[in-house]
Design an enzyme around this catalytic site. Structure first.
Site, PDB file in Angstrom:
ATOM      1  CB  CYS A   1       3.257  -2.259   5.893  1.00 59.97           C
ATOM      2  SG  CYS A   1       1.948  -1.033   5.624  1.00 59.97           S
TER       3      CYS A   1
ATOM      4  CB  CYS B   1       0.862  23.720  -4.949  1.00 62.37           C
ATOM      5  SG  CYS B   1       0.653  21.984  -5.381  1.00 62.37           S
TER       6      CYS B   1
ATOM      7  CB  CYS C   1      -0.925  -0.012   1.221  1.00 65.50           C
ATOM      8  SG  CYS C   1      -0.062   0.218   2.802  1.00 65.50           S
TER       9      CYS C   1
ATOM     10  CB  CYS D   1       0.091  -4.414   4.576  1.00 63.09           C
ATOM     11  SG  CYS D   1       0.207  -3.434   3.057  1.00 63.09           S
TER      12      CYS D   1
END
Length: 248
Positions: A241, A184, A169, A244
């Site tokens: 993880c 941004c 993932c 997961c």
């Protein structure tokens, strides 16, 4: 599907991998778009035009003048307006299907609830904290996630699909501790690069919804507009993880 819908979506219907069944799947689908900026505003346009049955639009921000060069869903008249309201106005004028608004930052139980109600999530957010939260909610609910990110003149795209557990993932790629801001407005972004990633994000979402296989359910795609180079990197599940480990 009536004659008008057949005509409207004929270009998709003629695709061998799509056909009437694929378009029908899109028309029945519900998609959550988190973030209505340079990525999400373009994704919303394409998914609405492609006939997706319901779009859930989530963003807590208002439209700013500096958004307009890349957030093409909005016009000058929308400056100062909530992005969700501005998006609804623009998409409704284009004949979009059902639109549901979440003018708030989705986290925790609220995020989990919204993810569980849709067929796919498009992560168009701009920070690691939100991306990690969306990724975890999608993995726990076994809902496909199409995640895109863009900064300056580069971007990346991947699909986290419940049918590809070996690919891991988003958290497998970026371990905890990378919650650095990626605004941004602070680092800059070239508008058409955001549009490029968003267009491909919408295409990946359509493919997943229509049942068309995509290599990005196993790979990470990275693009650099400065050099016009791109590459695919095979993803592998991190055995440690924490996300997961919670897969159904």
């Amino acid at each position: 599907m009536d004659d008008a819908a057949l005509l409207r979506h004929s270009a998709h219907i003629f695709l061998p991998d799509m056909g009437v069944e694929g378009v029908s799947r899109l028309m029945r689908a519900r998609v959550l778009i988190v973030g209505l900026g340079g990525l999400g505003s373009v994704v919303a346009l394409y998914l609405a035009r492609s006939g997706v049955g319901e779009l859930v639009l989530a963003d807590p921000d208002t439209v700013a003048l500096s958004n307009l060069p890349r957030q093409i869903l909005y016009a000058d008249r929308h400056v100062g307006q909530a992005k969700t309201d501005a998006a609804r106005e623009s998409l409704a004028a284009l004949g979009a299907g059902r639109l549901r608004l979440c003018p708030e930052r989705l986290l925790g139980a609220r995020l989990a609830d919204e993810v569980a109600r849709v067929d796919l999530v498009c992560d168009a957010s701009d920070n690691f904290t939100t991306r990690f939260a969306i990724n975890e909610a999608c993995v726990r609910a076994a809902i496909p996630l199409v995640s895109a990110a863009v900064i300056r003149m580069a971007g990346q795209l991947l699909v986290v699909h419940p049918q590809e557990p070996a690919a891991g993932c988003y958290r497998c790629l970026y371990p905890e501790g990378l919650e650095e801001a990626e605004s941004c407005s602070e680092r800059g972004v070239l508008g058409p690069v955001a549009g490029t990633l968003a267009t491909l994000q919408a295409a990946e979402a359509i493919k997943v919804l229509a049942g068309i296989p995509t290599p990005l359910s196993r790979d990470l795609w990275v693009f650099d507009d400065a050099t016009l180079e791109s590459r695919r990197i095979r993803r592998r599940r991190d055995p440690d993880c924490p996300v997961c480990m919670t897969r159904p």
